[in-house]
Design a protein around this motif. Structure first.
Motif, PDB file in Angstrom:
ATOM      1  N   SER A  74     -12.457   6.461  -7.423  1.00 24.72           N
ATOM      2  CA  SER A  74     -13.902   6.513  -7.235  1.00 24.72           C
ATOM      3  C   SER A  74     -14.547   7.256  -8.401  1.00 24.72           C
ATOM      4  O   SER A  74     -15.753   7.318  -8.522  1.00 24.72           O
ATOM      5  CB  SER A  74     -14.260   7.173  -5.906  1.00 24.72           C
ATOM      6  N   ASN A 117     -10.429  -5.028  -7.087  1.00 26.42           N
ATOM      7  CA  ASN A 117     -11.407  -5.316  -6.036  1.00 26.42           C
ATOM      8  C   ASN A 117     -11.487  -6.823  -5.755  1.00 26.42           C
ATOM      9  O   ASN A 117     -12.555  -7.364  -5.511  1.00 26.42           O
ATOM     10  CB  ASN A 117     -12.774  -4.745  -6.435  1.00 26.42           C
ATOM     11  N   THR A 146       0.294  -2.259  -5.557  1.00 28.59           N
ATOM     12  CA  THR A 146      -1.083  -1.946  -5.204  1.00 28.59           C
ATOM     13  C   THR A 146      -1.379  -0.469  -5.423  1.00 28.59           C
ATOM     14  O   THR A 146      -0.583   0.380  -5.040  1.00 28.59           O
ATOM     15  CB  THR A 146      -1.348  -2.287  -3.718  1.00 28.59           C
ATOM     16  N   THR A 147      -2.519  -0.200  -6.036  1.00 26.51           N
ATOM     17  CA  THR A 147      -2.994   1.167  -6.143  1.00 26.51           C
ATOM     18  C   THR A 147      -4.466   1.173  -5.730  1.00 26.51           C
ATOM     19  O   THR A 147      -5.150   0.147  -5.824  1.00 26.51           O
ATOM     20  CB  THR A 147      -2.876   1.705  -7.586  1.00 26.51           C
ATOM     21  N   HIS A 148      -4.930   2.311  -5.252  1.00 25.97           N
ATOM     22  CA  HIS A 148      -6.335   2.430  -4.870  1.00 25.97           C
ATOM     23  C   HIS A 148      -7.163   2.622  -6.117  1.00 25.97           C
ATOM     24  O   HIS A 148      -6.747   3.321  -7.041  1.00 25.97           O
ATOM     25  CB  HIS A 148      -6.533   3.603  -3.904  1.00 25.97           C
ATOM     26  N   ASP A 195     -11.389  -2.573  -2.871  1.00 24.67           N
ATOM     27  CA  ASP A 195     -11.183  -1.218  -3.411  1.00 24.67           C
ATOM     28  C   ASP A 195      -9.750  -0.947  -3.837  1.00 24.67           C
ATOM     29  O   ASP A 195      -9.283   0.192  -3.786  1.00 24.67           O
ATOM     30  CB  ASP A 195     -11.635  -0.145  -2.395  1.00 24.67           C
ATOM     31  N   LYS A 196      -9.050  -1.987  -4.240  1.00 26.22           N
ATOM     32  CA  LYS A 196      -7.658  -1.829  -4.670  1.00 26.22           C
ATOM     33  C   LYS A 196      -7.464  -2.463  -6.037  1.00 26.22           C
ATOM     34  O   LYS A 196      -8.195  -3.353  -6.443  1.00 26.22           O
ATOM     35  CB  LYS A 196      -6.694  -2.538  -3.703  1.00 26.22           C
ATOM     36  N   LEU A 220       0.835  -1.196   0.000  1.00 25.45           N
ATOM     37  CA  LEU A 220       0.000   0.000   0.000  1.00 25.45           C
ATOM     38  C   LEU A 220       0.876   1.255   0.000  1.00 25.45           C
ATOM     39  O   LEU A 220       0.478   2.308  -0.484  1.00 25.45           O
ATOM     40  CB  LEU A 220      -0.936   0.010   1.219  1.00 25.45           C
TER      41      LEU A 220
END
Length: 113
Positions: free
Chosen positions: A111, A57, A106-108, A89-90, A25
């Motif tokens: 939205s 996700n 990992t990236t978010h 949510d990743k 993260l």
């Protein structure tokens, strides 16, 4: 086709994968796998053990059907509650190259889609 040969091998790595997934993260993580663990589980011959799993996700977004090594890893990832939580949510990319290093990036998820 070698079905589920790598489950036990990946099971051994799950604690370290969980740890590196958490750390990913902040920044991309890499760690060396022991190739003899995988060779003992099944011979991949010239095709090797390289693969890439792209997850959004918690769901795979690329085709891993041709790689028993990748399929078995994903099976364990989706069965692990702590890892499932980390994948929410990743956007996560896990890959193993010719040098036998597992990379986790990992990236978010945005939205704004």
């Amino acid at each position: 086709m070698d079905e589920r040969n790598y489950l036990m091998t990946w099971q051994k790595y799950m604690p370290v994968i969980r740890l590196h997934l958490k750390r990913s993260l902040q920044e991309e993580q890499q760690f060396k796998l022991n190739i003899t663990d995988f060779e003992a589980a099944g011979s991949r011959g010239k095709s090797g053990y390289t693969f890439s799993i792209n997850m959004e996700n918690g769901k795979v977004t690329n085709n891993i059907s041709g790689s028993a090594v990748a399929r078995d890893l994903y099976e364990l990832l989706k069965a692990d509650n702590a890892i499932k939580e980390l994948l929410k949510d990743k956007n996560v990319k896990m890959s193993v190259g010719k040098s036998f290093v597992l990379s986790i990036k990992t990236t978010h998820l945005s939205s704004y889609r």
